[in-house]
Scaffold this motif. Structure first.
Motif, mmCIF file in Angstrom:
data_model
loop_
_atom_site.group_PDB
_atom_site.id
_atom_site.type_symbol
_atom_site.label_atom_id
_atom_site.label_comp_id
_atom_site.label_asym_id
_atom_site.label_seq_id
_atom_site.Cartn_x
_atom_site.Cartn_y
_atom_site.Cartn_z
ATOM 1 N N ASP A 103 -23.253 17.202 16.551
ATOM 2 C CA ASP A 103 -23.648 18.433 17.237
ATOM 3 C C ASP A 103 -23.291 18.245 18.705
ATOM 4 O OD1 ASP A 103 -24.766 20.621 18.466
ATOM 5 O OD2 ASP A 103 -26.678 20.498 17.405
ATOM 6 N N THR A 105 -23.307 20.052 21.139
ATOM 7 C CA THR A 105 -24.138 20.739 22.142
ATOM 8 C C THR A 105 -25.461 20.023 22.384
ATOM 9 O OG1 THR A 105 -25.272 22.159 20.520
ATOM 10 C CG2 THR A 105 -23.164 22.949 21.410
ATOM 11 N N ARG A 106 -25.806 19.031 21.551
ATOM 12 C CA ARG A 106 -27.122 18.405 21.649
ATOM 13 C C ARG A 106 -27.066 16.898 21.874
ATOM 14 N NH1 ARG A 106 -31.288 21.669 19.601
ATOM 15 N NH2 ARG A 106 -32.517 19.809 19.109
#
Length: 220
Positions: A103, A105-106
């Motif tokens: 992920d 974005t995280r």
């Protein structure tokens, strides 16, 4: 920033300091970041392969999937560049497997550029250099994913797509994408785009002298 300004020796010094700081701080993923960026400017093909391989040891474990995908993807690119088809395809498989659990974005802030577009770009680079049959389907997927609105990473994807098509013998489509890349690189200039402009210029046929000249001017 030093790399983007063409100050490669200074950039190398910063990467060395970052690597040392990461080791002292006990932060392996940060060391992987420095090593993988260093690989772009390494002086020999052997060194270009060694650095991502070394970095891959630092991105194991939870929370590092995106970083691992990028590191293995870089290894795949450099293996393809020296004609190691087996090594390149194996590394690309590792990159894609890691990305299935990622992920961007995280996880670490510095992996946010490793979007699905960038993964397309890595695959295009590998398949294009190796002349693999998977290139056609990968190119179709990349173009579809880009859509009409060019994302921030779109310049890199178009550059790798153009190079891959030209290497693969699809000259007409390669020229078409090269023109798209040229327009995109003017709208969103960056160092990665300049590097790709040089590669594309070397692959274009003699009939495209004007486009070649334009790309070399952009890369200078």
């Amino acid at each position: 920033m030093a790399w983007d300004l063409g100050e490669y020796d200074k950039a190398g010094a910063y990467y060395d300091v970052a690597t040392e700081c990461a080791s002292k701080a006990g932060h392996p993923p940060l060391r992987a970041l420095a090593l993988t960026y260093t690989s772009y400017g390494a002086s020999t093909p052997k060194r270009k392969l060694e650095l991502p391989s070394q970095a891959s040891q630092d991105v194991r474990g939870p929370g590092n999937a995106t970083a691992a995908a990028w590191v293995h993807g870089r290894h795949a690119e450099e293996a393809a560049a020296v004609g190691d088809e087996t090594g390149a395809l194996r590394a690309l498989d590792r990159a894609r497997f890691a990305y299935d659990f990622a992920d961007h974005t995280r996880e670490q802030a510095w992996v946010r550029f490793v979007t699905p577009y960038r993964m397309d770009s890595l695959a295009l680079s590998v398949y294009g250099q190796l002349g693999r049959p998977e290139l056609s389907a990968t190119a179709d997927t990349a173009v579809e994913r880009l859509g009409d609105e060019l994302p921030d990473g779109g310049v890199v994807v178009l550059g790798d797509l153009a190079s891959a098509l030209l290497r693969g013998g699809d000259v007409e489509q390669g020229i078409h994408v090269s023109r798209q890349f040229t327009a995109a690189s003017q709208a969103k200039p960056n160092t990665m785009g300049k590097e790709r402009a040089t590669k594309i210029a070397a692959l274009l046929p003699n009939s495209e002298r004007e486009l070649v000249h334009h790309l070399r001017q952009f890369a200078s």
